[in-house]
Enzyme design. Structure first.
Site, PDB file in Angstrom:
ATOM      1  CG  ASP A 121     -20.815 -65.301  58.218  1.00 25.61           C
ATOM      2  OD1 ASP A 121     -20.574 -64.120  58.521  1.00 25.61           O
ATOM      3  OD2 ASP A 121     -19.982 -66.040  57.683  1.00 25.61           O
ATOM      4  NE  ARG A 155     -15.715 -69.637  49.089  1.00 27.72           N
ATOM      5  CZ  ARG A 155     -15.722 -69.895  47.780  1.00 27.72           C
ATOM      6  NH1 ARG A 155     -15.915 -71.137  47.352  1.00 27.72           N
ATOM      7  NH2 ARG A 155     -15.521 -68.950  46.899  1.00 27.72           N
TER       8      ARG A 155
END
Ligand code: ATP
Length: 325
Positions: free
Chosen positions: A133, A175
């Site tokens: 990410d 998450r």
């Protein structure tokens, strides 16, 4: 070219397979250029506490194939305060350190950016996180190994799903980012993927179960961890309620996704960016993450690398839809 003679090296945040290969590459490259390396244990916490030790070419022998990080990693609340960063800077000065290589994810680089703006200390970062990410690199160190661990586990789950005609909701890490779920969903033939980037919308799943082929004996649904849709158990509950005829089970893959020996792709990525990091410090780079974009080394300012939101390829979701009919 700067005259850096001594650098500090640390891993921070969540561990990722391939961090050791990156450590090895940094230490050996530094040796190649006659630069001393000081290993800093347990990330920023160890920096504040002075957990420093010299590293040489031999100290990184036989680690390229090992998961985890020999430098250990930690999360440090103290480093988030100016007082904590002052203590860290004093420790670095006491040890004569003139530059830092940080291996970690966006939290690590946020800390490095703030530190690098406060003090005259060049810091370069290596993308070490299973989440993929970060902006400024096609892949992060650890992602390839983690997604291969996931598909290996899901293949095993598929065996039991197939034998019992079950629907499995499989929860994977991510998450804030669905990139693990997205790729492993395609690779394991998932019915649907539920990820934060689409606000964990479960309508596509419900629609697929309502209108999709009824004669499939097993079904896999890939879910990125997180609470917005209540997590995998809540999704499982909703599916059971709406489709009581399905034998629905939930499987949380958890920390096995972080472990294991790094894949070839991760070892090569770690080695390439590790070499480039030391060369970048020598060339005067600072406050930048070293990544690989389109097979070329790239340098991305920390603030851009940590944009928090990495665009997902909408085509991937379409592929799941097309291939699951
Ligand atoms: P991963 O995403 O794989 O868990 P990460 O690098 O994002 O890795 P974090 O726990 O978010 O992991 O961050 C690592 C450490 O970076 C924190 O424990 C903290 O010491 C430091 N850090 C994070 N944010 C800040 C901040 N705003 N200021 C100073 N330091 C920070």
């Amino acid at each position: 070219m700067t005259q850096i003679k001594k650098i500090g090296l640390y891993t921070s945040g969540g561990d990722a397979p391939g961090m050791n290969a990156a450590i090895r590459a940094v230490v050996r490259t530094a040796k190649y250029y006659n630069i001393e390396v000081i290993g800093i244990r347990r990330g920023y916490e160890g920096m504040i506490n002075g957990e420093f030790f010299p590293m040489d070419g031999k100290s990184v022998a036989n680690i390229i194939q090992r998961g985890g990080t020999i430098l250990k990693t930690a999360r440090s609340e103290q480093f988030k305060t100016p007082e904590g960063r002052r203590l860290a800077y004093d420790q670095l000065m006491n040890h004569g350190i003139q530059g830092l290589v940080a291996i970690g994810g966006d939290g690590t680089f946020t800390g490095a950016r703030i530190f690098g703006n406060e003090y005259d200390m060049p810091v370069v970062g290596l993308p070490g996180t299973i989440d993929n990410d970060l902006n400024g690199t096609d892949f992060t160190i650890g992602y390839d190994t983690a997604i291969n661990t996931v598909i290996d586990a899901v293949d095993k789950i598929r065996d039991t799903a197939e034998s019992h005609d079950r629907l499995f909701i499989v929860e994977v890490m991510g998450r804030d980012s669905g990139l693990i779920a997205l790729r492993t969903g395609i690779a394991s033939g998932a019915e649907a993927i539920i990820i934060p980037e689409t606000n964990r919308d479960i309508n596509a799943l419900m629609d697929r179960l309502e209108n999709g082929r009824k004669d499939k004996s097993s079904k896999i649904v890939m879910v990125a961890e997180g609470e917005d849709a209540g997590g995998a158990f809540e999704i499982g509950r909703q599916v059971k309620e709406k489709f009581p005829n399905y034998d629905t089970r939930v499987s949380i893959l958890g920390h096995i996704q972080r472990g294991g020996k790094p894949s070839c792709m991760d070892r090569v990525l770690a080695s390439r960016v590790g070499v480039a990091a030391v060369e970048a410090l020598r060339d005067g780079h600072r406050n930048e993450m070293i990544g690989i974009v389109h097979n070329e080394i790239s340098y991305t300012p920390f603030e851009h690398a940590c944009k928090h939101h990495v665009e997902i390829n909408a085509n991937f979701l379409k592929i799941v839809e097309i291939l699951s009919i």
